[in-house]
Design a protein around this motif. Sequence first.
Motif, mmCIF file in Angstrom:
data_model
loop_
_atom_site.group_PDB
_atom_site.id
_atom_site.type_symbol
_atom_site.label_atom_id
_atom_site.label_comp_id
_atom_site.label_asym_id
_atom_site.label_seq_id
_atom_site.Cartn_x
_atom_site.Cartn_y
_atom_site.Cartn_z
ATOM 1 N N TYR A 39 0.828 -1.198 0.000
ATOM 2 C CA TYR A 39 0.000 0.000 0.000
ATOM 3 C C TYR A 39 0.872 1.263 0.000
ATOM 4 O O TYR A 39 0.528 2.261 -0.644
ATOM 5 N N MET A 46 1.188 7.897 -6.359
ATOM 6 C CA MET A 46 -0.226 8.128 -6.621
ATOM 7 C C MET A 46 -0.480 9.500 -7.225
ATOM 8 O O MET A 46 0.291 10.451 -7.034
ATOM 9 N N LYS A 48 -3.495 12.503 -7.681
ATOM 10 C CA LYS A 48 -4.751 12.993 -7.109
ATOM 11 C C LYS A 48 -5.838 13.000 -8.180
ATOM 12 O O LYS A 48 -5.629 13.472 -9.301
ATOM 13 N N THR A 49 -7.004 12.487 -7.822
ATOM 14 C CA THR A 49 -8.110 12.402 -8.776
ATOM 15 C C THR A 49 -9.277 13.309 -8.420
ATOM 16 O O THR A 49 -10.160 13.546 -9.254
ATOM 17 N N VAL A 64 -14.799 6.134 -3.849
ATOM 18 C CA VAL A 64 -13.412 5.684 -3.979
ATOM 19 C C VAL A 64 -13.408 4.289 -4.595
ATOM 20 O O VAL A 64 -13.933 3.355 -3.987
ATOM 21 N N HIS A 68 -7.863 2.326 -4.751
ATOM 22 C CA HIS A 68 -7.488 3.736 -4.679
ATOM 23 C C HIS A 68 -7.332 4.142 -3.211
ATOM 24 O O HIS A 68 -7.597 3.358 -2.299
ATOM 25 N N ASP A 231 -14.926 -1.183 -3.768
ATOM 26 C CA ASP A 231 -15.514 0.068 -4.256
ATOM 27 C C ASP A 231 -16.354 0.671 -3.138
ATOM 28 O O ASP A 231 -17.282 0.027 -2.614
ATOM 29 N N THR A 262 -8.971 12.171 -2.912
ATOM 30 C CA THR A 262 -8.888 10.824 -3.475
ATOM 31 C C THR A 262 -7.706 10.741 -4.439
ATOM 32 O O THR A 262 -7.368 11.715 -5.124
ATOM 33 N N PHE A 263 -7.094 9.545 -4.486
ATOM 34 C CA PHE A 263 -5.872 9.352 -5.266
ATOM 35 C C PHE A 263 -5.924 8.014 -5.995
ATOM 36 O O PHE A 263 -6.490 7.040 -5.481
ATOM 37 N N ARG A 264 -5.273 7.960 -7.154
ATOM 38 C CA ARG A 264 -5.138 6.731 -7.932
ATOM 39 C C ARG A 264 -3.679 6.295 -7.919
ATOM 40 O O ARG A 264 -2.786 7.093 -8.230
ATOM 41 N N PRO A 265 -3.394 5.031 -7.557
ATOM 42 C CA PRO A 265 -2.002 4.561 -7.590
ATOM 43 C C PRO A 265 -1.458 4.562 -9.013
ATOM 44 O O PRO A 265 -2.217 4.533 -9.994
ATOM 45 N N ASP A 267 0.132 3.147 -12.406
ATOM 46 C CA ASP A 267 -0.133 1.911 -13.142
ATOM 47 C C ASP A 267 0.860 0.817 -12.734
ATOM 48 O O ASP A 267 2.067 1.058 -12.670
#
Length: 287
Positions: A39, A46, A48-49, A64, A68, A231, A262-265, A267
Amino acid sequence: MKPSRPETPPPADAEARRAVAPVICYPVETLPQPDLALYRRAAAGMEKTGEVLVPPRAARCFEVPAGHIFRIRSVEGAQVGDLNLWNAADLSERFYSGKTRALHGTHLSTGDRMWSSFPGLRPMATITRDTLDWYGFDSFGGAVHDVIGTRCDPYTHNLLSGGQYHHCCHSNLTRALAAETGLPLDQAEAHVHDVLNVFMCTGFTRDTGQYFMKASPVRPGDYLEFFAEIDLLGALSACPGGDCSSEHSSDAAACYPLLVETFRPADGALDGWAPPAVNGYDRSHGM
């Protein structure tokens, strides 16, 4: 009120009975452990989304996706928040504060998980960072981020003080969920549940065993970070108690907004990871 002195005389072996050692109800040696190293690697790159600013004495929803990350951040002043989580695809699977408390203790921090209600009973979110982890337990028995308080609500307020107060966290969360889902208020209210009290400093008095609150140690910039295991639909209320140093549900306390980010790791950061399956119990209940 409880009598100030016991009405029943103690038995001759009272002290021996009190001296019996406690037994942990749920030994957690076999509890599936989060891969915090994974994690942390996911968080390192990551992106930010989005963000949702929760106004004082109000609540807002946020989504989320599984895998994420989200943070609840103090941005202006000392403020506590009440957090609800649901399975985004099924509101009947929601955060189970009582079982989370039984597994992890009265207050949560890094490595602890927010577990879902029966029959799912699986991790919904894992706490990955806590900038208030330095606080520990103080001399009063107080600590931060509790799963012992329910949520301030207008029913208890009416019972104890009379009147109709509409900005308790229960009502805030109800309005937010209704606005997010389109459900009527009465149907949305049925899905609002006991919370994680983010940033709140609480404990039990040693003499009477009463739930207490005290001024939160949170500072602007502090945050609690979570990894979404499934989710999620979340709702956060900026409590009308402010930092909960004196009042619990009022328009007198100084209150501030809270920020949900919120954040996306990156790829590939979670290669090999999968959301947890629902609990393996067969639900036959002996029949």
